[in-house]
Design an enzyme around this catalytic site. Structure first.
Site, PDB file in Angstrom:
ATOM      1  CG  HIS A 100      -0.141   0.161   2.522  1.00 20.77           C
ATOM      2  ND1 HIS A 100       0.528  -0.897   3.107  1.00 20.77           N
ATOM      3  CD2 HIS A 100       0.094   1.223   3.326  1.00 20.77           C
ATOM      4  CE1 HIS A 100       1.126  -0.501   4.208  1.00 20.77           C
ATOM      5  NE2 HIS A 100       0.891   0.796   4.363  1.00 20.77           N
ATOM      6  NE  ARG A 116       8.656  -4.214  12.079  1.00 15.42           N
ATOM      7  CZ  ARG A 116       7.870  -3.510  11.255  1.00 15.42           C
ATOM      8  NH1 ARG A 116       6.699  -4.024  10.876  1.00 15.42           N
ATOM      9  NH2 ARG A 116       8.222  -2.323  10.824  1.00 15.42           N
ATOM     10  CG  ASP A 127       1.594   5.337   4.605  1.00 14.97           C
ATOM     11  OD1 ASP A 127       1.006   4.245   4.661  1.00 14.97           O
ATOM     12  OD2 ASP A 127       2.685   5.552   5.159  1.00 14.97           O
ATOM     13  CG  HIS A 165       5.127   1.291   2.641  1.00 15.13           C
ATOM     14  ND1 HIS A 165       4.702   2.416   1.964  1.00 15.13           N
ATOM     15  CD2 HIS A 165       4.470   1.320   3.826  1.00 15.13           C
ATOM     16  CE1 HIS A 165       3.837   3.088   2.706  1.00 15.13           C
ATOM     17  NE2 HIS A 165       3.678   2.436   3.841  1.00 15.13           N
TER      18      HIS A 165
END
Length: 350
Positions: free
Chosen positions: A215, A280, A217, A270
């Site tokens: 996607h 994470r 941002d 990304h």
């Protein structure tokens, strides 16, 4: 750094999703394969042995030093990264380490809480904040392997620190573009921003899932604090990994700022990957202008316009209700704006 945008023109919400909640521990402990809803298509699955992205490292203290050589070098590095892929790292950013540590502790406390406690903050499908577990109940395929909590008013001290940092970065970006250094600072001083906590659990089949799908941002600027590597960027027709630097924050440009630069600076695809050994966690600050602020490039950058004028409220509506963000979001948004304007003009004739 997946935003709130999970709706596609050809991927509608579903009511028949057999999953009711995302419980990574339960799924990992089952003998059978993970549910198919989390398995991504072969061409979207994580790539093995991907290269490390050569990403600019910006020392913000050097920019504040007043040393002309250091300032010039920092603006050169920012422009280099922004034109190629829109990512760079910042060190000596001035955000208090104790504040960042406390924010991580609070994040751990929330995500380690019982499911019933986390669900008290459950987000409605049409809202931008609250808790969600992998968008279960909203989609029937390509679910992200993560939990999220988005908000505006909690973690106020942390959010204010990131907002101040984002304005310093905006000053640097303006300098790198050769325009008045306060132009973007003034534009974003009164802003709409969202802070998000992401939790990416361990997964027994990490090569089949994604923590966040590919996607861009839609916001203006993203600042990421992370505790492990896992962020990948699509550059030069291949996925490349952002190197983990515990002393640095990751910064990337979003679609709204891309439009503000008239396409000179990029917002790049990304994604986030997961693994079977380590969970994470990330804290992500998304900077956006006020909802009614008109997004248009400064006169120095206008030239042949790449994108029409728009407000953040319209782009926000588009990605929330009509489109799943990708590298064509702004192009599709421009088409949608024309259709919307035509429909409005047509209806006003009656």
């Amino acid at each position: 750094m997946e935003y709130i945008t999970e709706i596609s023109l050809n991927e509608k919400k579903t009511e028949d999703n057999p999953l009711t909640f995302f419980g990574s521990t339960v799924i990992n402990n089952q003998q059978n394969q993970i549910p198919q809803e989390f398995v991504w298509p072969d061409d979207k699955k994580p790539s093995p042995n991907i290269p490390i992205l050569q990403i600019p490292l910006i020392d913000l203290a050097s920019v504040l030093s007043g040393d002309q050589f250091l300032v010039s070098e920092a603006t050169r590095l920012v422009a280099e990264g922004a034109k190629k892929h829109g990512f760079f790292l910042v060190t000596n950013h001035g955000v208090d380490e104790g504040l960042m540590s406390r924010a991580c502790t609070l994040m751990d406390t929330f995500f380690m809480s019982p499911t019933c406690e986390k669900q008290k903050a459950q987000r409605n499908h049409d809202e931008s904040w609250g808790y969600t577990s992998s968008f279960v109940g909203k989609f029937k395929k390509n679910l992200p392997w993560k939990e999220m909590l988005s908000f505006r008013s909690v973690y106020q001290e942390y959010a204010e620190a990131m907002s101040n940092l984002s304005l310093r970065i905006m000053e640097l970006l303006a300098m790198s573009l050769g325009i008045n250094r306060t132009h973007f600072v003034d534009f974003f001083e009164d802003n709409e921003s969202i802070l998000r906590l992401n939790y990416y659990p361990k997964c027994k089949q990490p090569n089949d899932v994604l923590g966040s799908g590919p996607h861009c941002d839609p916001t203006s600027l993203t600042i990421l604090q992370q505790d492990h590597s896992g962020l990948q960027v699509f550059v030069d027709n291949q996925w490349q990994s952002i190197p983990f630097n515990p002393q640095a924050l990751v910064v990337n440009i979003g679609d709204t700022f891309r439009a503000l630069t008239n396409g000179r600076y990029k917002s790049c695809l990304h994604r986030a990957v997961v693994n079977s050994e380590t969970e994470r966690k990330t804290l992500v600050f998304f900077l956006s202008p006020k909802l009614d602020k008109v997004v248009k490039p400064p006169e120095e950058l206008e030239g042949d316009r790449v994108y029409p004028d728009f407000t953040w409220s319209l782009l926000h509506e588009f990605v929330m209700e009509h489109y799943r963000t990708d590298d064509n979001t702004l192009k599709e948004f421009a088409k949608w704006l024309k259709t919307r304007q035509f429909s409005y003009e047509e209806s006003s004739q009656f």
